[in-house]
Design a protein around this motif. Structure first.
Motif, PDB file in Angstrom:
ATOM      1  N   GLY A  21       1.805   6.087  -9.336  1.00  0.00           N
ATOM      2  CA  GLY A  21       0.575   6.292  -8.575  1.00  0.00           C
ATOM      3  C   GLY A  21       0.718   5.888  -7.132  1.00  0.00           C
ATOM      4  O   GLY A  21       0.289   6.613  -6.214  1.00  0.00           O
ATOM      5  N   LEU A  22       1.345   4.728  -6.891  1.00  0.00           N
ATOM      6  CA  LEU A  22       1.510   4.246  -5.520  1.00  0.00           C
ATOM      7  C   LEU A  22       2.446   5.157  -4.736  1.00  0.00           C
ATOM      8  O   LEU A  22       2.170   5.499  -3.579  1.00  0.00           O
ATOM      9  N   CYS A  23       3.550   5.541  -5.362  1.00  0.00           N
ATOM     10  CA  CYS A  23       4.519   6.390  -4.683  1.00  0.00           C
ATOM     11  C   CYS A  23       3.869   7.713  -4.253  1.00  0.00           C
ATOM     12  O   CYS A  23       4.100   8.195  -3.135  1.00  0.00           O
ATOM     13  N   GLU A  24       3.035   8.272  -5.116  1.00  0.00           N
ATOM     14  CA  GLU A  24       2.429   9.563  -4.755  1.00  0.00           C
ATOM     15  C   GLU A  24       1.449   9.429  -3.594  1.00  0.00           C
ATOM     16  O   GLU A  24       1.460  10.243  -2.676  1.00  0.00           O
ATOM     17  N   ILE A  25       0.585   8.413  -3.625  1.00  0.00           N
ATOM     18  CA  ILE A  25      -0.391   8.323  -2.535  1.00  0.00           C
ATOM     19  C   ILE A  25       0.274   7.960  -1.209  1.00  0.00           C
ATOM     20  O   ILE A  25      -0.313   8.162  -0.141  1.00  0.00           O
ATOM     21  N   LEU A  26       1.514   7.445  -1.274  1.00  0.00           N
ATOM     22  CA  LEU A  26       2.267   7.162  -0.056  1.00  0.00           C
ATOM     23  C   LEU A  26       3.069   8.366   0.414  1.00  0.00           C
ATOM     24  O   LEU A  26       3.862   8.267   1.352  1.00  0.00           O
ATOM     25  N   GLY A  27       2.866   9.507  -0.248  1.00  0.00           N
ATOM     26  CA  GLY A  27       3.501  10.730   0.202  1.00  0.00           C
ATOM     27  C   GLY A  27       4.789  11.084  -0.498  1.00  0.00           C
ATOM     28  O   GLY A  27       5.512  11.984  -0.056  1.00  0.00           O
ATOM     29  N   GLY A  28       5.104  10.419  -1.591  1.00  0.00           N
ATOM     30  CA  GLY A  28       6.336  10.692  -2.300  1.00  0.00           C
ATOM     31  C   GLY A  28       6.342  12.073  -2.933  1.00  0.00           C
ATOM     32  O   GLY A  28       5.302  12.579  -3.365  1.00  0.00           O
ATOM     33  N   SER A  29       7.522  12.667  -2.983  1.00  0.00           N
ATOM     34  CA  SER A  29       7.686  13.947  -3.653  1.00  0.00           C
ATOM     35  C   SER A  29       7.646  13.745  -5.159  1.00  0.00           C
ATOM     36  O   SER A  29       7.693  12.602  -5.656  1.00  0.00           O
ATOM     37  N   ALA A  30       7.592  14.841  -5.914  1.00  0.00           N
ATOM     38  CA  ALA A  30       7.587  14.737  -7.377  1.00  0.00           C
ATOM     39  C   ALA A  30       8.830  14.007  -7.870  1.00  0.00           C
ATOM     40  O   ALA A  30       8.762  13.192  -8.791  1.00  0.00           O
ATOM     41  N   SER A  31       9.974  14.269  -7.247  1.00  0.00           N
ATOM     42  CA  SER A  31      11.215  13.596  -7.647  1.00  0.00           C
ATOM     43  C   SER A  31      11.158  12.110  -7.320  1.00  0.00           C
ATOM     44  O   SER A  31      11.636  11.276  -8.099  1.00  0.00           O
ATOM     45  N   GLN A  32      10.586  11.770  -6.181  1.00  0.00           N
ATOM     46  CA  GLN A  32      10.466  10.353  -5.826  1.00  0.00           C
ATOM     47  C   GLN A  32       9.476   9.625  -6.739  1.00  0.00           C
ATOM     48  O   GLN A  32       9.695   8.472  -7.102  1.00  0.00           O
ATOM     49  N   VAL A  33       8.396  10.300  -7.109  1.00  0.00           N
ATOM     50  CA  VAL A  33       7.427   9.694  -8.027  1.00  0.00           C
ATOM     51  C   VAL A  33       8.082   9.430  -9.380  1.00  0.00           C
ATOM     52  O   VAL A  33       7.909   8.362  -9.973  1.00  0.00           O
ATOM     53  N   GLU A  34       8.856  10.399  -9.865  1.00  0.00           N
ATOM     54  CA  GLU A  34       9.576  10.183 -11.118  1.00  0.00           C
ATOM     55  C   GLU A  34      10.534   9.010 -10.981  1.00  0.00           C
ATOM     56  O   GLU A  34      10.648   8.161 -11.864  1.00  0.00           O
ATOM     57  N   ASN A  35      11.246   8.945  -9.844  1.00  0.00           N
ATOM     58  CA  ASN A  35      12.193   7.861  -9.609  1.00  0.00           C
ATOM     59  C   ASN A  35      11.497   6.509  -9.591  1.00  0.00           C
ATOM     60  O   ASN A  35      12.002   5.515 -10.142  1.00  0.00           O
ATOM     61  N   ALA A  36      10.318   6.444  -8.982  1.00  0.00           N
ATOM     62  CA  ALA A  36       9.565   5.187  -8.934  1.00  0.00           C
ATOM     63  C   ALA A  36       9.223   4.710 -10.340  1.00  0.00           C
ATOM     64  O   ALA A  36       9.390   3.532 -10.678  1.00  0.00           O
ATOM     65  N   ALA A  37       8.726   5.628 -11.170  1.00  0.00           N
ATOM     66  CA  ALA A  37       8.383   5.267 -12.545  1.00  0.00           C
ATOM     67  C   ALA A  37       9.617   4.848 -13.317  1.00  0.00           C
ATOM     68  O   ALA A  37       9.583   3.882 -14.096  1.00  0.00           O
ATOM     69  N   GLU A  38      10.720   5.560 -13.111  1.00  0.00           N
ATOM     70  CA  GLU A  38      11.969   5.245 -13.816  1.00  0.00           C
ATOM     71  C   GLU A  38      12.475   3.860 -13.447  1.00  0.00           C
ATOM     72  O   GLU A  38      12.885   3.080 -14.313  1.00  0.00           O
ATOM     73  N   ILE A  39      12.447   3.528 -12.157  1.00  0.00           N
ATOM     74  CA  ILE A  39      12.922   2.213 -11.712  1.00  0.00           C
ATOM     75  C   ILE A  39      12.097   1.103 -12.364  1.00  0.00           C
ATOM     76  O   ILE A  39      12.628   0.120 -12.893  1.00  0.00           O
ATOM     77  N   ALA A  40      10.779   1.248 -12.326  1.00  0.00           N
ATOM     78  CA  ALA A  40       9.907   0.208 -12.874  1.00  0.00           C
ATOM     79  C   ALA A  40      10.116   0.024 -14.370  1.00  0.00           C
ATOM     80  O   ALA A  40      10.192  -1.103 -14.873  1.00  0.00           O
ATOM     81  N   LEU A  41      10.221   1.132 -15.105  1.00  0.00           N
ATOM     82  CA  LEU A  41      10.385   1.033 -16.557  1.00  0.00           C
ATOM     83  C   LEU A  41      11.774   0.544 -16.925  1.00  0.00           C
ATOM     84  O   LEU A  41      11.938  -0.270 -17.840  1.00  0.00           O
TER      85      LEU A  41
END
Length: 467
Positions: free
Chosen positions: A360-380
């Protein structure tokens, strides 16, 4: 069938979505089959619901559910209060009337799932009104009847698939079960995670208004929970003697804020405060948002407050975008693994919430779909193997602090992803699959039974409310 973001983010009472919210819903569903309230209901708590049921208020939740109370509307001060000793044989009154109950505790797991409860109803002569009926609380307040769950097993459907826990069976414009499928929709349409989710949710609920109203209520409830937690002091119920820290931390942070030296890591301290405030409210049996569970309820509100207070321009529309993107990740995890601590340990609760918040944070900061997936992957990825070991069977130690750590980890994951190109060596789908396998390999003592980890090291008895 599919999960809606409305199902994923629901309002309930603490301290546990699996042990409080789910059993209350199961009890309400059970009595709804009768034209009149039965005279007596026998309740058997099994497995994890038995092992830590007293500490989580499962017995209270079940008897309140039988007489018509629902977690969405229940006021936390309804009697019997959370933390009160519930007699194993007694009487309870509520909106539907008055009934007698008998509670049996059996820590042996039912074969279908560790969070099991069995009901049987009787009339005033003692004659049974039905056969014993089993229900299962499968994480995040979701429930399944025994018949439904066994049918899923026969059809080869994995329990991690939350698709069968809801009644939404409309065809979606952009169906997805995996992150790869979601990302492909984003590629072909040019939309982001929240855009795909908005179209699907609009189809499920006949328009955007229902979804927007629900998500606005969710964000308002999160903010109310933070405010309540920051102003309420005292000792948390249950017998551990844990002091609520949020009010004191708030005063310290205000003093630092007024100091000329400031603090370069001040934002992190406020994130800690927000997460502690929510989970102290949850531990006290207060009203929270399952996000995706009560045990991890503080992470997403804390990260959203970080966006509100430190990033600027966090409007109601941004809050909705955040929750839709986070919800997409939550759905992927629930479809392919689990958000239940009793099934996969705390990696499924704090890990899932951190992944959702990072997305959620990555997307509202302008992240692409790939970056949003990467953010979730890193956290999990960096919560894999996290055990569920509540001391005394209470969601206090280490659960409250664990939410603060998870919230900061989610922010870091989002920022790391934004600094990268979104080309992941490890995908979110691979990490979710790993979490599911890890959960299956875990010994049951590390999965919400309070029989392993810190719960044993500290040497305190389970269900301290009896002490």
């Amino acid at each position: 069938m599919t999960i809606s973001v409305i199902d994923l983010f629901s309002v309930g009472i603490g301290p546990s979505s699996s042990h409080t919210v789910g059993p209350m819903r199961a009890a309400q569903e059970f009595v709804s089959q009768f034209p009149h309230l039965p005279d007596t209901v026998d309740i058997t708590l099994r497995g994890s619901l038995a092992a830590t049921g007293k500490g989580h208020g499962t017995d209270r939740a079940v008897i309140l559910g039988l007489v018509g109370y629902l977690p969405e509307t229940l006021e936390p001060d309804v009697q019997p209060a959370y933390g009160d000793l519930i007699p194993e044989v007694g009487q309870i009154s509520g909106p539907l009337g008055t009934l007698n109950y008998r509670i049996t505790i059996d820590v042996a797991d039912l074969p279908e799932h560790p969070n099991g409860v069995i009901f049987q109803a009787f009339d005033s002569t003692g004659s049974p009104l039905c056969e014993p009926t089993d229900y299962y609380s499968v994480g995040g307040g979701f429930i399944l009847s025994g018949d439904h769950l066994r049918r899923m097993r026969e059809e080869g459907e994995d329990l991690g698939s939350g698709a069968s826990t809801t009644g939404h069976d409309r065809s979606l414009p952009f169906p997805f079960r995996t992150a790869a499928e979601l990302k492909e929709h984003c590629r072909t349409t040019g939309m982001n995670y929240s855009g795909i989710m908005a179209h699907n949710e609009s189809t499920l609920h006949g328009g955007q208004e229902v979804v927007a109203h629900h998500l606005a209520m969710v964000w308002n409830t999160m903010q109310e929970c933070v405010r309540a937690g920051m102003k309420t002091s005292g000792i948390l119920p249950g017998g551990l003697g844990v002091t609520r820290r949020a009010p004191g931390l708030l005063e310290k942070l205000k003093a630092i804020q007024e100091s000329p030296r400031g603090d370069a890591l001040g934002a992190m301290e406020w994130v800690n405060l927000y997460a502690l405030a929510v989970n102290e409210e949850n531990a006290a049996g207060g009203k929270v948002v399952t996000a995706p569970t009560n045990g991890a309820a503080g992470i997403i509100p804390a990260v959203m407050h970080y966006a509100l207070d430190f990033l600027g321009d966090f409007s109601a529309a941004k809050a909705q975008q955040f929750l839709l993107a986070a919800g997409a990740v939550g759905i992927i995890i629930k479809e392919n693994a689990s958000i239940s601590g009793a099934e996969v340990g705390c990696q499924g609760e704090v890990g899932s919430a951190a992944a959702m918040a990072a997305a959620g944070l990555c997307e509202i900061l302008g992240g692409s779909a790939s970056q949003v997936e990467n953010a979730a992957e890193i956290a999990l990825e960096h919560n894999l193997g996290l055990t569920c070991d509540p001391v005394g069977g209470l969601v206090q130690i280490p659960c409250i602090e664990r939410n603060a750590i998870g919230a900061v980890k989610a922010i870091n994951a989002a920022r790391l992803a934004l600094m990268a190109e979104g080309i992941n060596r490890v995908t979110l789908d691979e990490v979710v699959e790993t979490m599911a396998r890890t959960g299956k390999d875990m010994l049951s003592k590390y999965k919400e039974t309070a029989a392993g980890g810190l719960a044993v090291t500290l040497g305190l008895p389970v269900n301290l409310t009896e002490c």
